[in-house]
Design an enzyme around this catalytic site. Structure first.
Site, PDB file in Angstrom:
ATOM      1  N   GLY A  62       0.828  -1.195   0.000  1.00 20.28           N
ATOM      2  CA  GLY A  62       0.000   0.000   0.000  1.00 20.28           C
ATOM      3  C   GLY A  62       0.855   1.235   0.000  1.00 20.28           C
ATOM      4  N   GLU A  78      -0.240   0.877  -6.362  1.00 23.09           N
ATOM      5  CA  GLU A  78       0.621   0.367  -5.286  1.00 23.09           C
ATOM      6  C   GLU A  78       0.831  -1.142  -5.401  1.00 23.09           C
ATOM      7  OE1 GLU A  78       2.507   1.804  -3.069  1.00 23.09           O
ATOM      8  OE2 GLU A  78       1.881   3.869  -3.380  1.00 23.09           O
ATOM      9  N   GLU A  82       4.657  -2.444  -5.689  1.00 24.55           N
ATOM     10  CA  GLU A  82       5.257  -3.183  -4.588  1.00 24.55           C
ATOM     11  C   GLU A  82       5.275  -4.694  -4.784  1.00 24.55           C
ATOM     12  OE1 GLU A  82       3.674  -1.854  -0.853  1.00 24.55           O
ATOM     13  OE2 GLU A  82       4.425   0.183  -1.181  1.00 24.55           O
ATOM     14  N   PRO A 100      -3.496   8.837  15.226  1.00 26.14           N
ATOM     15  CA  PRO A 100      -2.341   9.671  14.898  1.00 26.14           C
ATOM     16  C   PRO A 100      -0.997   8.947  14.969  1.00 26.14           C
ATOM     17  CG  PRO A 100      -3.830  10.851  16.352  1.00 26.14           C
ATOM     18  CD  PRO A 100      -4.333   9.437  16.263  1.00 26.14           C
ATOM     19  N   GLU A 131      11.298  -8.097   0.145  1.00 23.69           N
ATOM     20  CA  GLU A 131      10.827  -9.465  -0.048  1.00 23.69           C
ATOM     21  C   GLU A 131       9.311  -9.459  -0.235  1.00 23.69           C
ATOM     22  OE1 GLU A 131      10.953 -13.701   2.454  1.00 23.69           O
ATOM     23  OE2 GLU A 131      11.954 -11.947   3.279  1.00 23.69           O
TER      24      GLU A 131
END
Length: 164
Positions: A62, A78, A82, A100, A131
């Site tokens: 992500g 993404e 990735e 937060p 990986e």
């Protein structure tokens, strides 16, 4: 453990730059950044995870939503960046996570989705990912995972839709 003197100055300098950077980002943005986490499900039911280069921990793929981009486009981009995998469809919203402190780098709001994917796993972004591995549900890595991804996976496996 004592840090050798020749490492202490560069380490302290890096920490100071990080603190300054976080402060500047907080002043500029004054709002959380929106991102995504993806729970990629292969046709055989395995879940794909990445091992992050920055902390060495397993994580969901992500990232941050780019300007002018919607969540589905971010998920698709993404995944490719990735994992090399192709998005077939977003199956469901797993949750929205906004604490937060959920991301140690910055205050971010994360939209988590379950995604049906296909293709061959191949690291595209070698600076971020070290990986990729597909895990059967009963063999997922034990905690800790990066960020709050352990909670996101637990909520997913429990069938929850979470607002946190």
């Amino acid at each position: 453990m004592k840090v050798p003197a020749f490492f202490a100055a560069p380490l302290q300098s890096t920490l100071n730059l990080w603190r300054i950077g976080k402060t500047v980002m907080g002043i500029i943005f004054r709002h959380p950044i929106t991102g995504t986490s993806i729970i990629p499900i292969l046709p055989d039911g395995r879940i794909v995870l990445i091992r992050r280069r920055d902390d060495g921990l397993w994580a969901l793929p992500g990232g941050m939503v780019d300007w002018g981009e919607d969540i589905p486009s971010t998920v698709c981009r993404e995944l490719v960046e990735e994992t090399g995998l192709e998005l077939i469809k977003i199956r469901r919203l797993v949750g929205v996570y906004s604490a937060p402190n959920r991301d140690p780098r910055i205050h971010s709001i994360c939209v988590v989705v379950e995604a049906e994917v296909q293709g061959s796993m191949e690291i595209q972004d070698k600076l971020e990912v070290m990986e990729i591995q597909a895990f059967p549900i009963d063999a997922l890595p034990k905690e800790p995972m990066s960020h709050d991804h352990s909670r996101q996976l637990r909520d997913y496996l429990s069938g929850l839709t979470t607002l946190a």
